[in-house]
Enzyme design. Structure first.
Site, PDB file in Angstrom:
ATOM      1  N   ASP A  11     -11.642  73.646  43.234  1.00  0.00           N
ATOM      2  CA  ASP A  11     -13.139  73.871  43.175  1.00  0.00           C
ATOM      3  C   ASP A  11     -13.892  72.681  43.238  1.00  0.00           C
ATOM      4  O   ASP A  11     -14.534  72.338  42.396  1.00  0.00           O
ATOM      5  CB  ASP A  11     -13.437  74.614  41.898  1.00  0.00           C
ATOM      6  CG  ASP A  11     -12.957  73.849  40.419  1.00  0.00           C
ATOM      7  OD1 ASP A  11     -11.956  73.296  40.684  1.00  0.00           O
ATOM      8  OD2 ASP A  11     -13.657  74.055  39.455  1.00  0.00           O
ATOM      9  N   HIS A 237      -7.915  64.888  36.199  1.00  0.00           N
ATOM     10  CA  HIS A 237      -7.277  66.167  35.825  1.00  0.00           C
ATOM     11  C   HIS A 237      -6.504  66.523  36.800  1.00  0.00           C
ATOM     12  O   HIS A 237      -5.089  66.755  36.795  1.00  0.00           O
ATOM     13  CB  HIS A 237      -8.150  66.970  35.232  1.00  0.00           C
ATOM     14  CG  HIS A 237      -9.349  66.886  34.261  1.00  0.00           C
ATOM     15  ND1 HIS A 237      -8.787  66.728  32.836  1.00  0.00           N
ATOM     16  CD2 HIS A 237     -10.608  66.465  34.106  1.00  0.00           C
ATOM     17  CE1 HIS A 237      -9.968  66.519  32.156  1.00  0.00           C
ATOM     18  NE2 HIS A 237     -10.923  66.408  32.964  1.00  0.00           N
TER      19      HIS A 237
HETATM   20  C1  BDR Z   1     -10.656  70.940  34.874  1.00  0.00           C
HETATM   21  O1  BDR Z   1     -12.085  71.642  35.027  1.00  0.00           O
HETATM   22  C2  BDR Z   1     -12.916  70.800  35.895  1.00  0.00           C
HETATM   23  O2  BDR Z   1     -14.071  70.435  35.912  1.00  0.00           O
HETATM   24  C3  BDR Z   1     -11.859  69.572  36.709  1.00  0.00           C
HETATM   25  O3  BDR Z   1     -12.196  69.949  38.277  1.00  0.00           O
HETATM   26  C4  BDR Z   1     -10.506  70.002  36.262  1.00  0.00           C
HETATM   27  O4  BDR Z   1      -9.926  71.046  37.176  1.00  0.00           O
HETATM   28  C5  BDR Z   1     -10.870  69.949  33.646  1.00  0.00           C
HETATM   29  O5  BDR Z   1     -11.057  70.559  32.659  1.00  0.00           O
HETATM   30 CA    CA Z   2     -10.901  71.432  39.465  1.00  0.00          CA
END
Ligand code: BDR
Ligand code: CA
Length: 312
Positions: A11, A237
């Site tokens: 995303d 992340h």
């Molecule tokens: C996850 O949420 C999104 O905002 C980041 O891309 C990551 O996949 C972290 O909580």
């Molecule tokens: Ca993400």
């Protein structure tokens, strides 16, 4: 490092863009990318994904547009973290390729069938596409060799609420289905480990402004975090999920059953119990990962543990 066909579901999103750049920098065999609404609207997550791939010379990797909203819950973005365009407000050149014809769930099914047991699927956004694909073709749970998902706050507080991590919170009904499925192998990379890895102020400042390619992209898309938002880091992340997909020895994995709270105040909470087969990452070799990340993107590595404290 092992090399296997990888499909990424994203995303895009600042750290999703970094995850794509990392996979390409490692010369992973990226066979497809699918998109989902999450950090930002599906039009932008799809457009950003196409642009990032083109910028990095990988416009031949097919991009499949996926779900525009969660299974049941209303769509809510994370533009406050990722900027109004999902890439921290950075402008990057137009994409050189269009999205492919299949929808993301169709592409997941097609890739799972084509690679029969060899495909590694990395889910870096809400799990909507995977849940739809599972519902259409339950056999994909056996056909996908390894599922690595970025999501969950198993032993530590969440980042959307005290209980929940964003990807699970955004579509808890999809996440509940995914965690209730018997996969060949499923690894969950939650905040317990991703909150130990970030591009920090000093790492960001060390990227010369003139840099292009992956390092230049990182410099541009992370800028808002350090300037406008005055934070000391942006958590990596999604790149960590890619890293673990390629090398599980970066983390300590412990098996649990995971139950997802789908409604109410604790929506998105990931409750662990003994006796399941979800491999949850409980510890990470943060410095090893960060050095590899910087190398793969062609940016200097700078040790900056202090940057984690005020990261987002
Ligand atoms: C996850 O949420 C999104 O905002 C980041 O891309 C990551 O996949 C972290 O909580
Ligand atoms: Ca993400």
């Amino acid at each position: 490092m092992s090399f296997q066909p990888i499909m990424l579901d994203v995303d895009t999103g600042v750290d999703d863009a970094a995850a794509i750049a990392y996979a390409l920098g490692l010369e992973a065999d990226l066979v497809a990318v699918s998109t989902v609404a999450g950090n930002i609207h599906i039009d932008l997550t799809t457009g950003n994904t196409l642009k990032v791939l083109s910028l990095l010379g990988a416009e031949d990797v097919p991009v499949f547009r996926g779900a525009s909203r969660p299974l049941i819950k209303p769509f809510q973005d994370a533009a406050h973290i990722h900027g109004g365009n999902g890439l921290g407000g950075a402008t990057i050149p137009d994409a050189l390729a269009d999205e492919a014809d299949l929808t993301a769930p169709e592409a997941i099914i097609a890739m799972a069938e084509e690679f029969q047991g060899d495909l590694t699927f990395v889910a870096a956004g809400p799990l909507t596409n995977l849940a739809i694909a599972l519902s259409l073709r339950p056999q994909i749970a056996q056909q996908i060799g390894k599922l690595v998902l970025m999501g969950g706050a198993f032993f530590n507080p969440g980042n959307v609420t005290p209980y929940a991590e964003f990807n699970i919170w955004a579509d808890p009904d999809a996440a509940a289905q995914v965690f209730a499925t018997e996969w060949n192998e499923v690894i969950a990379i939650g905040l317990d480990v991703t909150h130990q890895v970030a591009i920090t102020t000093r790492m960001w400042e060390a990227i010369p402004e003139k840099f292009s390619g992956a390092a230049g992209l990182m410099r541009k898309i992370a800028a808002r975090t350090f300037t406008e938002r005055v934070r000391s880091g942006f958590f990596l992340h999604d790149p960590l999920a890619v890293a673990v997909a390629l090398d599980e020895s970066l983390v300590t994995l412990e098996p649990y059953a995971v139950e997802v709270v789908t409604d109410g105040e604790e929506r998105g909470r990931t409750i662990v119990r003994d006796g399941g087969n979800v491999l949850i990452a409980t510890e990470v070799k943060a410095e090893v990962f960060l050095r590899r990340f910087c190398d793969a993107l062609g940016m200097p590595y700078v040790q900056d543990d202090a940057g984690l404290d005020g990261a987002e």
